[in-house]
Design a protein around this motif. Structure first.
Motif, PDB file in Angstrom:
ATOM      1  N   VAL A   9      39.394  28.599  16.452  1.00  0.00           N
ATOM      2  CA  VAL A   9      39.628  29.909  17.053  1.00  0.00           C
ATOM      3  C   VAL A   9      39.540  29.817  18.570  1.00  0.00           C
ATOM      4  O   VAL A   9      40.371  30.378  19.305  1.00  0.00           O
ATOM      5  CB  VAL A   9      38.627  30.936  16.508  1.00  0.00           C
ATOM      6  CG1 VAL A   9      38.701  32.241  17.309  1.00  0.00           C
ATOM      7  CG2 VAL A   9      38.897  31.227  15.040  1.00  0.00           C
ATOM      8  N   THR A  91      38.807  36.699  24.174  1.00  0.00           N
ATOM      9  CA  THR A  91      38.022  37.264  23.069  1.00  0.00           C
ATOM     10  C   THR A  91      37.781  36.196  22.002  1.00  0.00           C
ATOM     11  O   THR A  91      36.659  36.040  21.491  1.00  0.00           O
ATOM     12  CB  THR A  91      38.757  38.463  22.444  1.00  0.00           C
ATOM     13  OG1 THR A  91      38.868  39.503  23.423  1.00  0.00           O
ATOM     14  CG2 THR A  91      38.014  38.994  21.235  1.00  0.00           C
ATOM     15  N   ALA A  92      38.834  35.442  21.684  1.00  0.00           N
ATOM     16  CA  ALA A  92      38.675  34.351  20.721  1.00  0.00           C
ATOM     17  C   ALA A  92      37.724  33.284  21.244  1.00  0.00           C
ATOM     18  O   ALA A  92      36.902  32.732  20.489  1.00  0.00           O
ATOM     19  CB  ALA A  92      40.045  33.746  20.410  1.00  0.00           C
ATOM     20  N   TRP A  95      34.140  34.561  21.044  1.00  0.00           N
ATOM     21  CA  TRP A  95      33.706  34.583  19.639  1.00  0.00           C
ATOM     22  C   TRP A  95      33.334  33.191  19.167  1.00  0.00           C
ATOM     23  O   TRP A  95      32.350  33.001  18.453  1.00  0.00           O
ATOM     24  CB  TRP A  95      34.824  35.156  18.774  1.00  0.00           C
ATOM     25  CG  TRP A  95      34.449  35.320  17.318  1.00  0.00           C
ATOM     26  CD1 TRP A  95      33.877  36.397  16.740  1.00  0.00           C
ATOM     27  CD2 TRP A  95      34.639  34.350  16.270  1.00  0.00           C
ATOM     28  NE1 TRP A  95      33.677  36.183  15.391  1.00  0.00           N
ATOM     29  CE2 TRP A  95      34.140  34.929  15.088  1.00  0.00           C
ATOM     30  CE3 TRP A  95      35.168  33.069  16.234  1.00  0.00           C
ATOM     31  CZ2 TRP A  95      34.153  34.253  13.864  1.00  0.00           C
ATOM     32  CZ3 TRP A  95      35.184  32.393  15.027  1.00  0.00           C
ATOM     33  CH2 TRP A  95      34.691  32.978  13.855  1.00  0.00           C
ATOM     34  N   SER A  96      34.120  32.194  19.590  1.00  0.00           N
ATOM     35  CA  SER A  96      33.838  30.823  19.172  1.00  0.00           C
ATOM     36  C   SER A  96      32.528  30.305  19.758  1.00  0.00           C
ATOM     37  O   SER A  96      31.921  29.383  19.214  1.00  0.00           O
ATOM     38  CB  SER A  96      34.985  29.899  19.588  1.00  0.00           C
ATOM     39  OG  SER A  96      35.036  29.749  21.001  1.00  0.00           O
ATOM     40  N   ARG A 100      29.193  37.530  18.801  1.00  0.00           N
ATOM     41  CA  ARG A 100      29.632  38.149  17.537  1.00  0.00           C
ATOM     42  C   ARG A 100      29.107  39.585  17.460  1.00  0.00           C
ATOM     43  O   ARG A 100      28.077  39.897  18.092  1.00  0.00           O
ATOM     44  CB  ARG A 100      29.096  37.350  16.341  1.00  0.00           C
ATOM     45  CG  ARG A 100      29.349  35.860  16.412  1.00  0.00           C
ATOM     46  CD  ARG A 100      30.796  35.503  16.118  1.00  0.00           C
ATOM     47  NE  ARG A 100      31.079  34.084  16.378  1.00  0.00           N
ATOM     48  CZ  ARG A 100      30.778  33.087  15.536  1.00  0.00           C
ATOM     49  NH1 ARG A 100      30.208  33.363  14.383  1.00  0.00           N
ATOM     50  NH2 ARG A 100      31.071  31.848  15.862  1.00  0.00           N
ATOM     51  N   PRO A 101      29.742  40.468  16.699  1.00  0.00           N
ATOM     52  CA  PRO A 101      31.023  40.304  15.998  1.00  0.00           C
ATOM     53  C   PRO A 101      32.197  40.408  16.972  1.00  0.00           C
ATOM     54  O   PRO A 101      31.994  40.442  18.188  1.00  0.00           O
ATOM     55  CB  PRO A 101      31.008  41.440  14.987  1.00  0.00           C
ATOM     56  CG  PRO A 101      30.214  42.508  15.656  1.00  0.00           C
ATOM     57  CD  PRO A 101      29.138  41.787  16.436  1.00  0.00           C
ATOM     58  N   TRP A 102      33.406  40.546  16.404  1.00  0.00           N
ATOM     59  CA  TRP A 102      34.599  40.580  17.228  1.00  0.00           C
ATOM     60  C   TRP A 102      34.583  41.693  18.275  1.00  0.00           C
ATOM     61  O   TRP A 102      34.991  41.456  19.429  1.00  0.00           O
ATOM     62  CB  TRP A 102      35.849  40.712  16.361  1.00  0.00           C
ATOM     63  CG  TRP A 102      36.264  39.422  15.710  1.00  0.00           C
ATOM     64  CD1 TRP A 102      36.063  39.047  14.431  1.00  0.00           C
ATOM     65  CD2 TRP A 102      36.942  38.330  16.344  1.00  0.00           C
ATOM     66  NE1 TRP A 102      36.566  37.798  14.196  1.00  0.00           N
ATOM     67  CE2 TRP A 102      37.135  37.327  15.360  1.00  0.00           C
ATOM     68  CE3 TRP A 102      37.423  38.103  17.631  1.00  0.00           C
ATOM     69  CZ2 TRP A 102      37.761  36.121  15.639  1.00  0.00           C
ATOM     70  CZ3 TRP A 102      38.065  36.910  17.896  1.00  0.00           C
ATOM     71  CH2 TRP A 102      38.226  35.928  16.910  1.00  0.00           C
ATOM     72  N   ALA A 105      32.746  40.464  21.254  1.00  0.00           N
ATOM     73  CA  ALA A 105      33.510  39.470  21.999  1.00  0.00           C
ATOM     74  C   ALA A 105      34.604  40.143  22.823  1.00  0.00           C
ATOM     75  O   ALA A 105      34.880  39.744  23.965  1.00  0.00           O
ATOM     76  CB  ALA A 105      34.126  38.456  21.024  1.00  0.00           C
ATOM     77  N   PHE A 106      35.225  41.186  22.250  1.00  0.00           N
ATOM     78  CA  PHE A 106      36.265  41.917  22.977  1.00  0.00           C
ATOM     79  C   PHE A 106      35.690  42.618  24.204  1.00  0.00           C
ATOM     80  O   PHE A 106      36.275  42.584  25.290  1.00  0.00           O
ATOM     81  CB  PHE A 106      36.921  42.935  22.049  1.00  0.00           C
ATOM     82  CG  PHE A 106      37.861  43.873  22.749  1.00  0.00           C
ATOM     83  CD1 PHE A 106      39.104  43.455  23.170  1.00  0.00           C
ATOM     84  CD2 PHE A 106      37.483  45.191  23.015  1.00  0.00           C
ATOM     85  CE1 PHE A 106      39.967  44.317  23.829  1.00  0.00           C
ATOM     86  CE2 PHE A 106      38.334  46.054  23.670  1.00  0.00           C
ATOM     87  CZ  PHE A 106      39.584  45.608  24.082  1.00  0.00           C
ATOM     88  N   SER A 109      35.063  40.100  26.897  1.00  0.00           N
ATOM     89  CA  SER A 109      36.300  39.679  27.543  1.00  0.00           C
ATOM     90  C   SER A 109      36.835  40.762  28.470  1.00  0.00           C
ATOM     91  O   SER A 109      37.226  40.476  29.611  1.00  0.00           O
ATOM     92  CB  SER A 109      37.346  39.350  26.465  1.00  0.00           C
ATOM     93  OG  SER A 109      38.579  38.996  27.051  1.00  0.00           O
TER      94      SER A 109
END
Length: 364
Positions: A9, A91-92, A95-96, A100-102, A105-106, A109
């Motif tokens: 990811v 964002t990816a 997350w990596s 977390r969660p997505w 991460a968003f 970013s």
């Protein structure tokens, strides 16, 4: 297994960011025609949206008002798409790294890209990602800000000549009207400077409209004007002078034609326009002999002197026109140019069909 997924990811996010930055650099910085997938997708998608609006427009002026917004809106959508892709890529990446969660991460970013700072990084690696995203976001916006003045400077130079042509060739312009007016004032033999100026204009658009292809779609301030129909009128006028009019030889007219069809072909190559790069002088063209004779009659009635062998003159004219006929008509369709004699009045629907490129035959 979970760490492998996270790594993949993160790698996908990094590739997305890299491709976006490369796209922006090719679109804005690289001074040559470089096909860019993201830019092409944006312009094609916007063209589809504008086409959906156009079906309600019945007359050309209504369509012109709609299409006047197409190029500026598409251009301004580019940084929006770039920023969205950068946010998605980072964002990816966040997350990596364990953010977390997505949604978290968003937010990380978005805070980094817009330099809002409401999401402080939790470790050194996350901080490095935050700083790099902020730099990329500011860089993309700075690129666009520096890009716009260059576009409008090139546009202004182009339109200055298109506007000046009104007084000689009418609006929309035509070779027939241009040569009629010159014949009335006995000025056909005095067009040397005119051809030189337009040869430079063709050279200018060959450079600017390949390094900045979006300029092709920018419309003239007046509905009856278009850089495409202006190019067609000048090229046809030069072809008529070189082939049909009984006047002293004007080498600058021949050079203007060559400069013109090479410019149109160079720009057309970016859009993958089909044309024969090495046409035979007797290949068919979109103009009929009857149309040619009608224009000759107009010029003669205005006082222009024509060569006595009309059949040979027609063959010579067709031999010049065949060099730019196909590309001119496809540009008239692509740009939805105002109806004009011998160009947009017979526009060929635009389609991409790559053909083998060979060295073009020169008649000079």
């Amino acid at each position: 297994m979970h760490s492998v997924v996270a790594a993949l990811v993160g790698l996908a996010g990094g590739v997305c960011v890299l491709l976006t930055v490369v796209s922006a650099v090719k679109t804005v910085v690289v001074p040559r025609a470089s096909p860019v997938l993201i830019t092409r997708v944006v312009f094609v998608a916007m063209r589809g949206l504008f086409a959906a609006v156009l079906w309600r427009s019945r007359d050309f002026r209504s369509k012109d008002r709609v299409m006047a917004l197409y190029a500026p809106f598409s251009l301004l959508m580019l940084p929006v798409v770039w920023l969205v892709l950068v946010v998605g890529g980072y964002t990816a990446a966040f997350w990596s790294l364990g953010v977390r969660p997505w949604p978290e991460a968003f937010l990380e970013s978005g805070s980094s890209l817009l330099t809002l700072g409401f999401r402080p990084p939790t470790d050194t690696i996350t901080a490095l990602l935050t700083f790099s995203e902020a730099v990329i976001g500011l860089g993309l916006l700075a690129l666009l800000v520096s890009y716009l003045p260059s576009i409008y400077a090139s546009y202004s130079r182009r339109e200055l000549m298109v506007t000046a042509l009104d007084s000689q060739a009418g609006s929309p312009p035509s070779a027939a009207e241009l040569l009629e007016r010159e014949a009335r004032i006995d000025g056909i033999g005095e067009l040397d400077t005119f051809w030189q100026e337009w040869a430079r204009w063709f050279a200018d658009i060959a450079e600017t409209h390949t390094s900045t292809p979006s300029l092709v779609y920018f419309r003239s301030p007046q509905p009856d004007r278009s850089w495409v129909t202006a190019a067609g009128a000048v090229l046809d006028a030069a072809a008529l002078v070189a082939s049909t009019l009984d006047a002293p030889k004007q080498p600058s007219a021949d050079l203007c034609i060559r400069s013109g069809y090479l410019a149109l072909r160079n720009i057309g190559d970016f859009f993958v326009m089909p044309y024969d790069p090495d046409p035979a002088p007797d290949d068919p063209i979109s103009i009929t002999r009857a149309e040619y004779d009608a224009v000759c009659l107009r010029i003669a009635e205005a006082g222009g002197r024509l060569k006595p062998d009309r059949d040979q003159s027609w063959r010579d004219f067709a031999g010049w026109r065949v060099n730019y006929d196909a590309v001119l008509l496809r540009f008239a369709s692509l740009c939805m140019a105002a109806p004009a004699l011998w160009s947009s009045d017979r526009a060929v629907p635009f389609s991409r069909a790559p053909v083998t490129r060979r060295r073009a035959r020169s008649r000079l």
